[in-house]
Scaffold this motif. Structure first.
Motif, PDB file in Angstrom:
ATOM      1  N   MET A   1       8.089  -5.730  -9.023  1.00 38.30           N
ATOM      2  CA  MET A   1       7.495  -6.206  -7.922  1.00 38.30           C
ATOM      3  C   MET A   1       6.811  -7.685  -8.305  1.00 38.30           C
ATOM      4  SD  MET A   1       3.264  -4.795  -7.220  1.00 38.30           S
ATOM      5  CE  MET A   1       3.903  -3.077  -7.172  1.00 38.30           C
ATOM      6  N   ILE A   2       6.712  -8.474  -7.311  1.00 41.79           N
ATOM      7  CA  ILE A   2       6.229 -10.040  -7.482  1.00 41.79           C
ATOM      8  C   ILE A   2       5.117 -10.262  -6.241  1.00 41.79           C
ATOM      9  CG2 ILE A   2       8.473 -10.626  -8.009  1.00 41.79           C
ATOM     10  CD1 ILE A   2       7.471 -11.686  -4.655  1.00 41.79           C
ATOM     11  N   ILE A   3       4.273 -11.137  -6.966  1.00 42.44           N
ATOM     12  CA  ILE A   3       3.268 -11.528  -5.813  1.00 42.44           C
ATOM     13  C   ILE A   3       2.995 -12.990  -6.300  1.00 42.44           C
ATOM     14  CG2 ILE A   3       0.706 -11.802  -5.659  1.00 42.44           C
ATOM     15  CD1 ILE A   3       0.633  -8.802  -6.627  1.00 42.44           C
ATOM     16  N   GLU A   4       3.221 -13.703  -4.847  1.00 39.28           N
ATOM     17  CA  GLU A   4       3.182 -15.063  -5.266  1.00 39.28           C
ATOM     18  C   GLU A   4       1.961 -15.879  -4.314  1.00 39.28           C
ATOM     19  OE1 GLU A   4       6.348 -18.056  -4.779  1.00 39.28           O
ATOM     20  OE2 GLU A   4       7.936 -16.640  -5.118  1.00 39.28           O
ATOM     21  N   THR A   5       1.297 -16.473  -4.830  1.00 45.83           N
ATOM     22  CA  THR A   5       0.131 -17.350  -4.009  1.00 45.83           C
ATOM     23  C   THR A   5       0.610 -18.515  -3.538  1.00 45.83           C
ATOM     24  OG1 THR A   5      -1.414 -16.063  -5.495  1.00 45.83           O
ATOM     25  CG2 THR A   5      -2.367 -17.962  -4.197  1.00 45.83           C
ATOM     26  N   ILE A   6       0.197 -18.735  -2.426  1.00 43.45           N
ATOM     27  CA  ILE A   6       0.730 -19.986  -1.600  1.00 43.45           C
ATOM     28  C   ILE A   6      -0.597 -20.642  -1.177  1.00 43.45           C
ATOM     29  CG2 ILE A   6       1.736 -21.196   0.685  1.00 43.45           C
ATOM     30  CD1 ILE A   6       2.985 -17.524  -0.855  1.00 43.45           C
ATOM     31  N   LYS A   7      -0.914 -21.527  -1.854  1.00 50.31           N
ATOM     32  CA  LYS A   7      -2.327 -22.495  -1.321  1.00 50.31           C
ATOM     33  C   LYS A   7      -2.087 -23.609  -0.235  1.00 50.31           C
ATOM     34  CE  LYS A   7      -6.154 -24.397  -3.461  1.00 50.31           C
ATOM     35  NZ  LYS A   7      -7.033 -24.584  -4.791  1.00 50.31           N
ATOM     36  N   THR A   8      -2.826 -23.245   0.688  1.00 48.44           N
ATOM     37  CA  THR A   8      -2.891 -24.209   1.660  1.00 48.44           C
ATOM     38  C   THR A   8      -4.050 -25.510   1.375  1.00 48.44           C
ATOM     39  OG1 THR A   8      -2.581 -22.832   3.452  1.00 48.44           O
ATOM     40  CG2 THR A   8      -3.119 -24.826   4.328  1.00 48.44           C
TER      41      THR A   8
ATOM     42  N   ALA B   1      -5.177  -2.761  -0.378  1.00 46.12           N
ATOM     43  CA  ALA B   1      -5.004  -2.296  -1.733  1.00 46.12           C
ATOM     44  C   ALA B   1      -3.652  -2.319  -2.054  1.00 46.12           C
ATOM     45  CB  ALA B   1      -5.875  -1.140  -1.913  1.00 46.12           C
ATOM     46  N   LEU B   2      -3.386  -2.554  -3.451  1.00 45.62           N
ATOM     47  CA  LEU B   2      -1.870  -2.747  -3.945  1.00 45.62           C
ATOM     48  C   LEU B   2      -1.820  -1.634  -5.053  1.00 45.62           C
ATOM     49  CD1 LEU B   2       0.928  -3.916  -3.831  1.00 45.62           C
ATOM     50  CD2 LEU B   2      -0.035  -5.675  -5.421  1.00 45.62           C
ATOM     51  N   PHE B   3      -0.774  -0.794  -4.796  1.00 45.70           N
ATOM     52  CA  PHE B   3      -0.530   0.172  -5.823  1.00 45.70           C
ATOM     53  C   PHE B   3       0.941  -0.087  -6.441  1.00 45.70           C
ATOM     54  CE2 PHE B   3      -4.285   1.863  -3.393  1.00 45.70           C
ATOM     55  CZ  PHE B   3      -4.779   2.542  -4.188  1.00 45.70           C
ATOM     56  N   ASP B   4       1.364   0.309  -7.557  1.00 47.21           N
ATOM     57  CA  ASP B   4       2.639   0.479  -7.837  1.00 47.21           C
ATOM     58  C   ASP B   4       2.890   2.075  -7.906  1.00 47.21           C
ATOM     59  OD1 ASP B   4       4.938   0.432  -9.286  1.00 47.21           O
ATOM     60  OD2 ASP B   4       4.480  -1.168 -10.815  1.00 47.21           O
ATOM     61  N   SER B   5       4.094   2.305  -6.899  1.00 54.56           N
ATOM     62  CA  SER B   5       4.328   3.693  -6.966  1.00 54.56           C
ATOM     63  C   SER B   5       4.876   4.233  -7.931  1.00 54.56           C
ATOM     64  CB  SER B   5       5.240   3.976  -5.825  1.00 54.56           C
ATOM     65  OG  SER B   5       6.440   3.398  -5.779  1.00 54.56           O
ATOM     66  N   GLU B   6       5.410   3.377  -9.052  1.00 54.92           N
ATOM     67  CA  GLU B   6       6.122   3.928 -10.302  1.00 54.92           C
ATOM     68  C   GLU B   6       5.114   4.120 -11.325  1.00 54.92           C
ATOM     69  OE1 GLU B   6       8.838   0.965 -11.093  1.00 54.92           O
ATOM     70  OE2 GLU B   6      10.349   1.434  -9.511  1.00 54.92           O
ATOM     71  N   PHE B   7       3.784   3.686 -11.280  1.00 51.32           N
ATOM     72  CA  PHE B   7       2.712   4.111 -12.490  1.00 51.32           C
ATOM     73  C   PHE B   7       1.447   4.372 -11.607  1.00 51.32           C
ATOM     74  CE2 PHE B   7       5.621   0.797 -14.049  1.00 51.32           C
ATOM     75  CZ  PHE B   7       5.932   1.081 -15.283  1.00 51.32           C
TER      76      PHE B   7
END
Length: 450
Positions: A1-8, A119-125
């Motif tokens: 899983m990745i999360i990238e923040t893009i700042k304007t 809300a973000l969950f990791d279904s593997e954990f």
């Protein structure tokens, strides 16, 4: 899983690319949205969903454009002020599986009626929520403003209190991903960092520490916020669906003759305050590139034709991008040789700067022909008033310049001199000839007092 923040930059708006197992979602995309596709493809991912936390007021959403480019559906919350034409409705209890990521929808009204958190969950954990995209409900160090429904001020403040309690239930471990960082017009108390957790905010965020609902409501109702006129344009475009940004961000270069013939309604000088004070195009507005998102929307109309005077084409490109993200598309070009044109005899205007000694001397003289004009925000004035000054917030001069006598002399002040220069430049365009700027302003005043 990745999360990238893009700042304007400029808007301090934060959007996110979340992906897993080849699929990706984008949350609250900016108008120039090619970056999300490029980032997703670089990771071998396809954008399948686009989520909006709410109808934004301070920038044009890129969601409808990104949907057209990718084929992804846009999802928006219930109870919008008007139907969002380009989105489908999602509600609390809905969930979306994106590879191993599961995104669960929470209704979090208060800032706006249609506000959602994801809300973000990791279904593997099975370890509870990993993170939550809080939109404008919860920031790092602050919470959302609740002044968009003045007739329902107490009600919506109470709704935000309840929404924050809902977010708390996700657990202290939950990382928060807000829609704005420090410098945004959507909150005054944000920390200058973009990472935190529910636990940290519950312990340290002044608004989150208020556990009594009535006290929270009273605190929010007493806050002072400003509503730039362009907010109404953003609200309309974010219901109808804004168009794509021009793919060529750089404005057309203008020479001196081109600037004269451009037919601009306004010339905006995006250089530094010092450069503007030294020599500027007669009639130009002083709005340095880094201040455009905060102040251009107070003085410009959506249809205005705008020419830029900048130090370089790179600076002009930054300024043009800020303007277009907030709905000002009619940029006729940029002139970058102000100093050279002055050296060759071009007529120019200048802005006089005065220091503490000059201001205090004018106060002592008690001239009936002079006013010290304080253009700081109301909260700043309450915290450190200058008794002899008349207060009009810089943005409110868009209309309240009519309350001033253009034959009088004015010295304009703020916290440092930057906003004062914006205000003074505007006054000069409205026929105020006897205007100067208190350089350093409150900072210099305090230093002299010490």
């Amino acid at each position: 899983m990745i999360i990238e923040t893009i700042k304007t930059e400029g808007l301090s708006q934060l959007s996110y690319l979340v992906g897993s197992n080849g699929a990706a979602v984008v949350i609250d995309p900016q108008r120039d949205c090619d970056t999300y596709i490029q980032r997703a493809r670089a990771r071998g991912m396809q954008i399948t969903h686009i989520f909006e936390t709410h109808r934004n007021e301070d920038f044009i959403s890129g969601a409808p454009v990104l949907a057209e480019l990718t084929g992804a559906k846009v999802w928006h919350g219930p109870n919008p002020a008007a139907p969002v034409r380009y989105a489908e409705t999602t509600r609390e209890g809905d969930s979306f599986d994106i590879g191993a990521a599961r995104i669960c929808v929470l209704e979090t009204p208060g800032h706006t009626d249609d506000h959602l958190a994801f809300a973000l969950f990791d279904s593997e954990f099975d370890q509870g929520a990993v993170g939550v995209f809080t939109g404008d409900a919860l920031f790092v160090g602050d919470v959302g403003r609740t002044d968009f429904y003045p007739d329902r001020a107490r009600e919506v403040s109470g709704l935000l209190f309840d929404s924050l309690r809902k977010l708390e239930k996700l657990g202290d471990q939950t990382i928060i991903y807000p829609a704005h960082g420090a410098g945004s017009v959507c909150g005054a108390g944000m920390a200058d960092r973009e990472f935190s957790t529910i636990g940290h905010e519950r312990t340290n965020n002044p608004s989150m520490k208020i556990t009594d609902r009535d006290e929270f409501i009273a605190t929010k109702v007493a806050e002072n916020h400003y509503l730039p006129p362009y907010f109404s344009t953003m609200e309309r475009l974010n219901v109808e669906g804004g168009s794509a940004m021009p793919h060529i961000a750089m404005p057309v270069p203008l020479d001196l003759a081109g600037l004269k013939k451009a037919g601009a309604d306004y010339v905006i000088d995006t250089r530094s305050v010092a450069a503007f004070a030294g020599a500027h195009w007669p009639g130009a507005l002083c709005i340095p590139a880094g201040m455009i998102t905060a102040f251009a929307g107070w003085f410009l109309q959506e249809t205005d034709r705008i020419a830029l005077v900048s130090e370089s084409m790179d600076e002009a490109c930054v300024a043009a991008t800020h303007l277009r993200r907030t709905g000002f598309d009619h940029i006729v070009g940029a002139f970058t040789n102000m100093v050279g044109s002055v050296a060759n005899g071009q007529d120019f205007a200048s802005m006089s700067l005065v220091d503490v000694a000059c201001v205090k001397a004018r106060m002592t003289e008690q001239s009936g022909d002079w006013t010290l004009l304080d253009v700081r925000a109301a909260d700043e004035v309450d915290a450190y008033p200058i008794e002899a000054a008349r207060h009009i917030y810089v943005g409110h001069l868009n209309k309240h310049w009519r309350d001033l006598d253009p034959t009088r002399a004015y010295t304009v002040m703020c916290a440092s001199g930057a906003r004062a220069s914006v205000a003074a430049g505007w006054l000069k365009t409205q026929g105020f000839d006897r205007v100067d700027v208190f350089l350093g302003s409150v900072g210099a005043w305090k230093a002299d007092a010490d």
